[in-house]
Scaffold this motif. Structure first.
Motif, short mmCIF file in Angstrom:
data_model
loop_
_atom_site.label_atom_id
_atom_site.label_comp_id
_atom_site.label_asym_id
_atom_site.label_seq_id
_atom_site.Cartn_x
_atom_site.Cartn_y
_atom_site.Cartn_z
N GLU A 29 36.32 44.34 34.59
CA GLU A 29 37.08 43.08 34.52
C GLU A 29 38.57 43.33 34.72
O GLU A 29 39.25 42.59 35.43
N SER A 30 39.06 44.37 34.08
CA SER A 30 40.48 44.70 34.16
C SER A 30 40.87 45.08 35.59
O SER A 30 41.91 44.64 36.10
N VAL A 31 40.04 45.90 36.23
CA VAL A 31 40.32 46.32 37.61
C VAL A 31 40.29 45.12 38.55
O VAL A 31 41.17 44.95 39.41
N LEU A 32 39.29 44.25 38.38
CA LEU A 32 39.16 43.09 39.26
C LEU A 32 40.25 42.06 39.03
O LEU A 32 40.58 41.29 39.94
N SER A 33 40.83 42.03 37.83
CA SER A 33 41.90 41.07 37.55
C SER A 33 43.12 41.34 38.43
O SER A 33 43.94 40.45 38.65
N CYS A 34 43.22 42.57 38.94
CA CYS A 34 44.32 42.93 39.84
C CYS A 34 43.93 42.76 41.31
O CYS A 34 44.75 42.96 42.20
N PRO A 44 37.11 37.32 36.17
CA PRO A 44 37.30 37.94 37.49
C PRO A 44 35.99 38.44 38.09
O PRO A 44 35.82 38.41 39.31
N ILE A 45 35.08 38.87 37.23
CA ILE A 45 33.78 39.35 37.71
C ILE A 45 32.98 38.21 38.33
O ILE A 45 32.37 38.36 39.39
N TRP A 46 33.01 37.05 37.68
CA TRP A 46 32.30 35.88 38.20
C TRP A 46 32.91 35.44 39.53
O TRP A 46 32.19 35.10 40.48
N VAL A 47 34.23 35.44 39.64
CA VAL A 47 34.91 35.05 40.87
C VAL A 47 34.56 36.01 42.00
O VAL A 47 34.23 35.59 43.12
N PHE A 48 34.61 37.32 41.71
CA PHE A 48 34.30 38.32 42.73
C PHE A 48 32.84 38.23 43.14
O PHE A 48 32.51 38.37 44.33
N GLU A 49 31.96 37.99 42.19
CA GLU A 49 30.54 37.82 42.47
C GLU A 49 30.32 36.70 43.49
O GLU A 49 29.54 36.84 44.44
N ASN A 50 31.02 35.59 43.32
CA ASN A 50 30.87 34.46 44.22
C ASN A 50 31.49 34.73 45.59
O ASN A 50 30.99 34.22 46.60
#
Length: 249
Positions: A29-34, A44-50
């Protein structure tokens, strides 16, 4: 309960996986937030998943399904109301998936890695001859040439500039003596009929760069201009086109 010590050892190890899983999930989550743009209320995980789900690439769609699975697993473990007993134990494959995703995202290429660097950039200054730059553009197959002043972008020269000049009623003509400064009123970044140019920081990750080129109701981005922090008043470090993303990404 367990007669075989090795079986007991394996079960204890798997139970420890649950704690490791939750820690890795937080790190992801922390990595994806950037990396992704998410609203405060969205994971951020849900957003990236989509984002992955919308891709036409089968591999990305498969990744989106794994993201969906780990997100649901995390929700169950984090909000478990069944008491002290864990509802399930996370297997090694899931742990390896999270570790590999974190590593891939942390090592992901950035804007400075995929851009055409300043040393190889075709650009013009206000005193450059229009016909000379236009000839070089045709030879190299380049559609956008930034106009620079002390390495800072002050305009953009492309085919749209010629269209604006032809439509102009000011009697502007171009010959072998015409300089960029003579047609500067046609070279502003916001004069391109739905084509946009954006500035990005040199550390912007590849996923964000790829998303930037998708057409929106604001128009199509044709070129990303790389500066140190994404400020348009900073010296240009390079430029990125959709082709650069495909070739170097």
């Amino acid at each position: 309960m367990f007669k075989n010590y090795n079986v007991l050892k394996d079960v204890v190890f798997l139970e420890k996986n649950n704690e490791l899983f939750l820690n890795l999930y937080k790190k992801l989550e922390s990595v994806l937030s950037c990396t992704v743009k998410a609203r405060p209320q969205d994971s951020p995980i849900w957003v990236f998943e989509n984002q992955l789900k919308k891709s036409e690439d089968p591999k990305k769609k498969a990744r989106s399904e794994k993201y969906s699975t780990v997100r649901q697993m995390r929700n169950i473990l984090a909000h478990d109301e069944m008491g002290d007993d864990e509802p399930f134990t996370v297997n090694d494959d899931t742990i390896e998936f999270l570790e590999s995703e974190i590593k891939a995202l942390e090592e992901q290429k950035r804007a400075l890695d995929v851009c055409v660097p300043f040393s190889r950039l075709l650009y013009a200054t206000k005193n450059s001859l229009v016909t000379v730059i236009a000839t070089k553009m045709l030879e190299k197959g380049i559609t956008n040439v930034p106009i620079l002043n002390e390495k800072k972008v002050i305009g953009m020269f492309n085919g749209k500039a010629f269209i604006h000049i032809m439509k102009s009623r000011k009697g502007v003509t171009i010959d072998e003596h015409t300089k960029m400064k003579d047609i500067k009123q046609f070279l502003y970044l916001d004069m391109n009929d739905g084509i946009r140019y954006e500035f990005v920081a040199k550390d912007t990750k590849l996923d964000i760069l790829s998303q930037a080129f998708k057409r929106t109701n604001k128009g199509k981005i044709e070129l990303l201009i790389v500066t140190d922090s994404g400020d348009k008043y900073e010296p240009v470090l390079g430029v990125i086109s959709p082709h650069d993303i495909l070739e170097r990404g």
